[in-house]
Design a protein around this motif. Sequence first.
Motif, short mmCIF file in Angstrom:
data_model
loop_
_atom_site.label_atom_id
_atom_site.label_comp_id
_atom_site.label_asym_id
_atom_site.label_seq_id
_atom_site.Cartn_x
_atom_site.Cartn_y
_atom_site.Cartn_z
N VAL A 1 -5.85 -17.55 -21.94
CA VAL A 1 -6.06 -16.35 -22.24
C VAL A 1 -5.31 -15.89 -23.39
O VAL A 1 -3.99 -16.36 -23.56
N PHE A 2 -5.64 -14.55 -23.97
CA PHE A 2 -4.45 -14.03 -24.93
C PHE A 2 -3.87 -12.78 -24.45
O PHE A 2 -4.55 -12.14 -23.64
N GLY A 3 -2.65 -12.54 -25.03
CA GLY A 3 -1.93 -11.51 -24.61
C GLY A 3 -1.88 -10.53 -25.37
O GLY A 3 -2.46 -10.59 -26.53
N THR B 1 -4.88 -7.71 -23.26
CA THR B 1 -4.33 -6.76 -22.71
C THR B 1 -3.00 -6.27 -22.49
O THR B 1 -1.93 -7.15 -22.47
N TRP B 2 -2.65 -4.87 -22.67
CA TRP B 2 -1.33 -4.34 -22.32
C TRP B 2 -1.00 -3.95 -20.87
O TRP B 2 -0.03 -3.82 -20.41
N GLY B 3 -2.01 -3.91 -20.23
CA GLY B 3 -2.25 -3.28 -19.09
C GLY B 3 -1.91 -1.82 -18.70
O GLY B 3 -1.80 -1.12 -19.71
N PRO C 1 -3.04 2.05 -16.41
CA PRO C 1 -4.27 2.71 -15.93
C PRO C 1 -5.16 3.46 -17.07
O PRO C 1 -6.21 3.93 -16.78
N ASP C 2 -4.80 3.24 -18.35
CA ASP C 2 -5.57 4.22 -19.21
C ASP C 2 -6.24 2.93 -20.19
O ASP C 2 -5.80 1.93 -20.54
N TRP C 3 -7.70 3.32 -20.54
CA TRP C 3 -8.46 2.55 -21.55
C TRP C 3 -7.85 2.77 -22.96
O TRP C 3 -7.93 3.86 -23.40
N ARG C 4 -6.97 1.91 -23.40
CA ARG C 4 -6.45 1.84 -24.72
C ARG C 4 -7.02 0.90 -25.63
O ARG C 4 -7.57 0.05 -25.17
N PHE D 1 -1.29 -14.91 -13.62
CA PHE D 1 -1.16 -13.92 -15.02
C PHE D 1 0.32 -13.86 -15.35
O PHE D 1 1.12 -14.80 -14.89
N GLY D 2 0.59 -13.21 -16.42
CA GLY D 2 2.13 -12.85 -16.64
C GLY D 2 2.33 -11.50 -17.39
O GLY D 2 2.29 -10.55 -16.40
N HIS D 3 2.75 -11.22 -18.62
CA HIS D 3 3.30 -10.13 -19.02
C HIS D 3 4.37 -9.41 -18.57
O HIS D 3 5.18 -9.08 -19.31
N MET D 4 4.44 -9.08 -17.44
CA MET D 4 5.52 -8.27 -17.05
C MET D 4 6.77 -9.36 -16.49
O MET D 4 6.59 -9.91 -15.60
N HIS D 5 7.63 -9.37 -17.54
CA HIS D 5 8.71 -10.51 -17.25
C HIS D 5 9.60 -10.39 -16.00
O HIS D 5 9.75 -9.31 -15.25
#
Length: 310
Positions: A64-66, A125-127, A129-132, A219-223
Amino acid sequence: MNQSCKQVIKIAVVGDVHNQWESQDAIALKQLEVDLVLFVGDYGNEAVEVVQAIANLDLPKAAVFGNHDAWYTMTKWGRKHRPYDPEKENWVQQQMDLLGEAHVGYGKRDFPEFGLTVVGSRPFTWGGPDWRDGEFYQKWFGVNSFEESTRRMVEAVESSTENTVIFLGHTGPTGLGEAPEDPCGKDWKPIGGDYGDPDFASAIAQTRALGKQIPLVTFGHMHHNLRHTKTRRRKCVEVGLEGTVYLNAARVNRIEDRNGQKQRNFSLVTLEGDQVSEAKLVWVDPDFRIAEEEILYRQPQAVVEAASMV
């Protein structure tokens, strides 16, 4: 599980790459004798050459892409600092074209030889609660809300050929805790809060309602290194009531000088009988041997034995 499928499957999850991918990584994965490789995204800031190298990996894979993979395209700031002419080049499209069917964001890839399907969550995605970045998602995917996003994931599940589903995302789903050290916890000011994706969580719940088995969500994103403290690291594994293992594989930097050697990390997950029996982080040395390993999760033996009899 189809009895003609391989009963024990060794999966490598590659955490956020951030330009740290070398030819030795492909050799290491083959030396580790993995069956399947999963990539959680953030290869670099629209790093086409890195994605090209990963696309060339000659092993069964899904990716997937981040957010970094659309760094110059998704936001106004990024477009202002874009290092290329969008009238002549499109690095986001180039990345997706390079990965081809291995890219499972809002899609899936069936692996009948393993008796499983890998389904991807919302790409780029950035993650939170808001649709950004609504303009980006409308333009690229025709998606305008969390609800529509969930529907895209569930449609991929419904088209899968296998009953066992592994979910692959960049950001994890909501519901894994609100503390800053939780798998998707917010570790920047103001500290705390669940920064997972609500559409991802809804898709997982609807997939269960369809009767699918979900042994792993990764998943990843949050180091793992937290921004607000050096005394502890992010919790990287959570186990749901249904037995699903949620694994945050973002151990950054993924290539480091350790004990005077350049070493690279992978998260290794063993599947047995539709259950995760073990998950561990390994560091591989220049001779492609495991120099260090950290057990992240191990299934109770009684459950493993029962699963292996299915």
